[in-house]
Design a protein around this motif. Structure first.
Motif, PDB file in Angstrom:
ATOM      1  N   PRO A 104       0.875  -1.346   0.074  1.00 48.27           N
ATOM      2  CA  PRO A 104       0.195  -0.187  -0.148  1.00 48.27           C
ATOM      3  C   PRO A 104       0.676   1.241   0.023  1.00 48.27           C
ATOM      4  CG  PRO A 104       0.067  -0.798   2.199  1.00 48.27           C
ATOM      5  CD  PRO A 104       1.019  -1.839   1.466  1.00 48.27           C
ATOM      6  N   LEU A 105       0.164   2.194  -0.477  1.00 50.18           N
ATOM      7  CA  LEU A 105       0.699   3.711  -0.502  1.00 50.18           C
ATOM      8  C   LEU A 105       0.676   4.408   0.636  1.00 50.18           C
ATOM      9  CD1 LEU A 105       2.973   5.000  -2.284  1.00 50.18           C
ATOM     10  CD2 LEU A 105       1.057   6.383  -3.399  1.00 50.18           C
ATOM     11  N   LEU A 106       1.459   4.889   1.513  1.00 50.20           N
ATOM     12  CA  LEU A 106       1.141   5.352   2.796  1.00 50.20           C
ATOM     13  C   LEU A 106       1.713   6.971   2.994  1.00 50.20           C
ATOM     14  CD1 LEU A 106       2.287   2.365   5.016  1.00 50.20           C
ATOM     15  CD2 LEU A 106      -0.067   2.732   4.333  1.00 50.20           C
ATOM     16  N   LYS A 107       1.204   7.803   3.639  1.00 51.76           N
ATOM     17  CA  LYS A 107       1.813   8.972   4.223  1.00 51.76           C
ATOM     18  C   LYS A 107       1.408   9.271   5.358  1.00 51.76           C
ATOM     19  CE  LYS A 107       1.083  12.506   1.847  1.00 51.76           C
ATOM     20  NZ  LYS A 107       0.827  13.595   0.538  1.00 51.76           N
ATOM     21  N   ASP A 132      10.484  13.627   3.867  1.00 51.29           N
ATOM     22  CA  ASP A 132      11.832  13.511   3.025  1.00 51.29           C
ATOM     23  C   ASP A 132      11.410  13.091   1.604  1.00 51.29           C
ATOM     24  OD1 ASP A 132      13.345  14.038   5.046  1.00 51.29           O
ATOM     25  OD2 ASP A 132      13.937  11.992   5.490  1.00 51.29           O
ATOM     26  N   PHE A 133      10.469  12.436   1.380  1.00 47.60           N
ATOM     27  CA  PHE A 133       9.840  11.587   0.272  1.00 47.60           C
ATOM     28  C   PHE A 133       8.597  11.788  -0.268  1.00 47.60           C
ATOM     29  CE2 PHE A 133      13.400   9.096   2.129  1.00 47.60           C
ATOM     30  CZ  PHE A 133      14.355   9.307   1.320  1.00 47.60           C
ATOM     31  N   GLY A 134       7.612  12.384   0.568  1.00 48.39           N
ATOM     32  CA  GLY A 134       6.269  12.437  -0.087  1.00 48.39           C
ATOM     33  C   GLY A 134       5.426  11.400   0.437  1.00 48.39           C
ATOM     34  N   ALA A 135       5.878  10.098   0.280  1.00 47.58           N
ATOM     35  CA  ALA A 135       5.069   9.070   0.650  1.00 47.58           C
ATOM     36  C   ALA A 135       6.187   7.874   0.684  1.00 47.58           C
ATOM     37  CB  ALA A 135       4.241   8.769  -0.280  1.00 47.58           C
ATOM     38  N   THR A 136       5.754   6.678   1.083  1.00 43.54           N
ATOM     39  CA  THR A 136       6.334   5.391   1.114  1.00 43.54           C
ATOM     40  C   THR A 136       5.528   4.127   1.025  1.00 43.54           C
ATOM     41  OG1 THR A 136       8.143   4.535   2.092  1.00 43.54           O
ATOM     42  CG2 THR A 136       6.218   4.937   3.643  1.00 43.54           C
ATOM     43  N   SER A 137       6.070   3.175   0.828  1.00 44.57           N
ATOM     44  CA  SER A 137       5.263   1.851   0.779  1.00 44.57           C
ATOM     45  C   SER A 137       5.668   0.952   1.788  1.00 44.57           C
ATOM     46  CB  SER A 137       5.137   1.278  -0.696  1.00 44.57           C
ATOM     47  OG  SER A 137       4.342   0.086  -0.519  1.00 44.57           O
ATOM     48  N   LEU A 138       4.973  -0.261   2.166  1.00 46.00           N
ATOM     49  CA  LEU A 138       5.204  -1.202   3.100  1.00 46.00           C
ATOM     50  C   LEU A 138       4.762  -2.327   2.693  1.00 46.00           C
ATOM     51  CD1 LEU A 138       6.274  -1.965   6.034  1.00 46.00           C
ATOM     52  CD2 LEU A 138       4.106  -1.402   6.800  1.00 46.00           C
ATOM     53  N   GLN A 172      -3.483  13.327  13.706  1.00 49.57           N
ATOM     54  CA  GLN A 172      -2.254  12.626  13.660  1.00 49.57           C
ATOM     55  C   GLN A 172      -2.455  11.187  13.072  1.00 49.57           C
ATOM     56  OE1 GLN A 172       1.191  13.236  14.918  1.00 49.57           O
ATOM     57  NE2 GLN A 172       0.856  15.462  15.176  1.00 49.57           N
ATOM     58  N   ALA A 173      -2.147  10.874  11.999  1.00 52.35           N
ATOM     59  CA  ALA A 173      -2.677   9.714  11.417  1.00 52.35           C
ATOM     60  C   ALA A 173      -2.028   9.110  10.123  1.00 52.35           C
ATOM     61  CB  ALA A 173      -4.290   9.683  11.050  1.00 52.35           C
ATOM     62  N   THR A 174      -2.339   7.864   9.758  1.00 51.39           N
ATOM     63  CA  THR A 174      -1.662   7.512   8.347  1.00 51.39           C
ATOM     64  C   THR A 174      -2.788   7.571   7.355  1.00 51.39           C
ATOM     65  OG1 THR A 174       0.060   6.017   9.713  1.00 51.39           O
ATOM     66  CG2 THR A 174      -0.847   5.382   7.417  1.00 51.39           C
TER      67      THR A 174
END
Length: 286
Positions: A104-107, A132-138, A172-174
């Motif tokens: 999934p795409l997360l921020k 730093d990167f705008g979003a990430t994945s896991l 404050q959330a994902t």
């Protein structure tokens, strides 16, 4: 037809004979046609029933190899499932072809959002990665132990993932962007362990969005909530789409009985007005 015949030949492969009852009606039809055309298989009377038997092993193997080039791999589990399908059927989508893992795409929204992997001290500093990167994945799998102490918001459309000023002040959330349909692997992951303090779902207010929430609610119950944007009724009346309502009415009809009571006002108004609303209306005045 090739899939049906391939399945029948794979059943018969390596067997002296198999009763006709071991095959589906479609497989029997395919085998009978194959027997007439090639002579590699025969159907014979044995005892009180009929059996299929390989009558020309060499010709049988030629045809089976054409349909399933690597028969001996059918019990091999150390290769990706799509590679196994190619080996069996020359087609990566020949059977169940969903990958085991989901990314999934997360921020993060807020400064202290963190994910932890159980008790092994593995951490994903989501707020820092978002800065730093705008979003990430896991990489997630149902049996993993990833969790966060903040809420997890699921959003259907990318605009709400890109720009987060629509969220309640102080959130404050994902944020997790899922793009139209909640993936079954994501649902299985959410259902296996508590992943967040709360799962908040904000989809389009249409049949697809409500059907997705119904699937989520069936798994998580009170552990998830459907977010109603401020002024939703006025926005639905002003910006709602009759075409979107009509296009997703079948999904709405199937989902409505599975929804919690606190969505009754929304579904009743949608039905009365014949309108559905896309979630980007959250930025528009009511």
């Amino acid at each position: 037809m090739d899939r049906t015949l391939r399945a029948a030949l794979l059943k018969l492969h390596g067997q002296a004979a198999l009763p006709v009852s071991q095959f589906t009606v479609a497989q029997r039809s395919a085998l009978d046609r194959f027997a007439r055309q090639t002579g590699a298989v025969t159907c014979q009377r044995q005892g009180r029933g009929d059996v299929y038997r390989v009558s020309d092993p060499q010709l049988f193997e030629v045809h089976l190899s054409a349909l399933s080039p690597k028969v001996e791999m059918q019990t091999t589990h150390d290769l990706p499932v799509r590679a196994q399908h190619i080996a069996h059927a020359r087609d990566s989508k020949a059977g169940s072809h969903q990958h085991d893992c989901y990314y999934p795409l997360l921020k993060a929204v807020g400064d202290q959002v963190l994910w932890r992997q159980g008790t092994d001290a593995t951490e994903l500093p989501l707020s820092k990665l978002t800065r730093d990167f705008g979003a990430t994945s896991l990489q997630i799998e149902a049996d993993d132990a990833w969790q966060t102490g903040q809420p997890l918001w699921l959003v259907e459309n990318q605009a709400l993932f890109d720009r987060t000023d629509w969220l309640p002040a102080g959130t404050q959330a994902t944020l997790l962007y899922y793009g139209g349909q909640l993936d079954g692997r994501l649902l299985a992951w959410l259902a296996r362990h508590p992943r967040a303090s709360c799962v908040v779902h904000f989809p389009d207010y249409d049949g697809v969005g409500l059907a997705n929430f119904a699937r989520l609610y069936m798994l998580l119950g009170e552990g998830c909530v459907f977010w109603l944007m401020p002024g939703w009724q006025g926005k639905l009346a002003r910006y709602g789409s009759q075409r979107l309502w009509q296009d997703t009415f079948a999904e709405f009809s199937r989902a409505v009985s599975q929804l919690p009571d606190d969505l009754a006002a929304l579904t009743r108004y949608m039905r009365q007005s014949g309108l559905a609303l896309e979630q980007e209306a959250v930025w528009l005045p009511a």
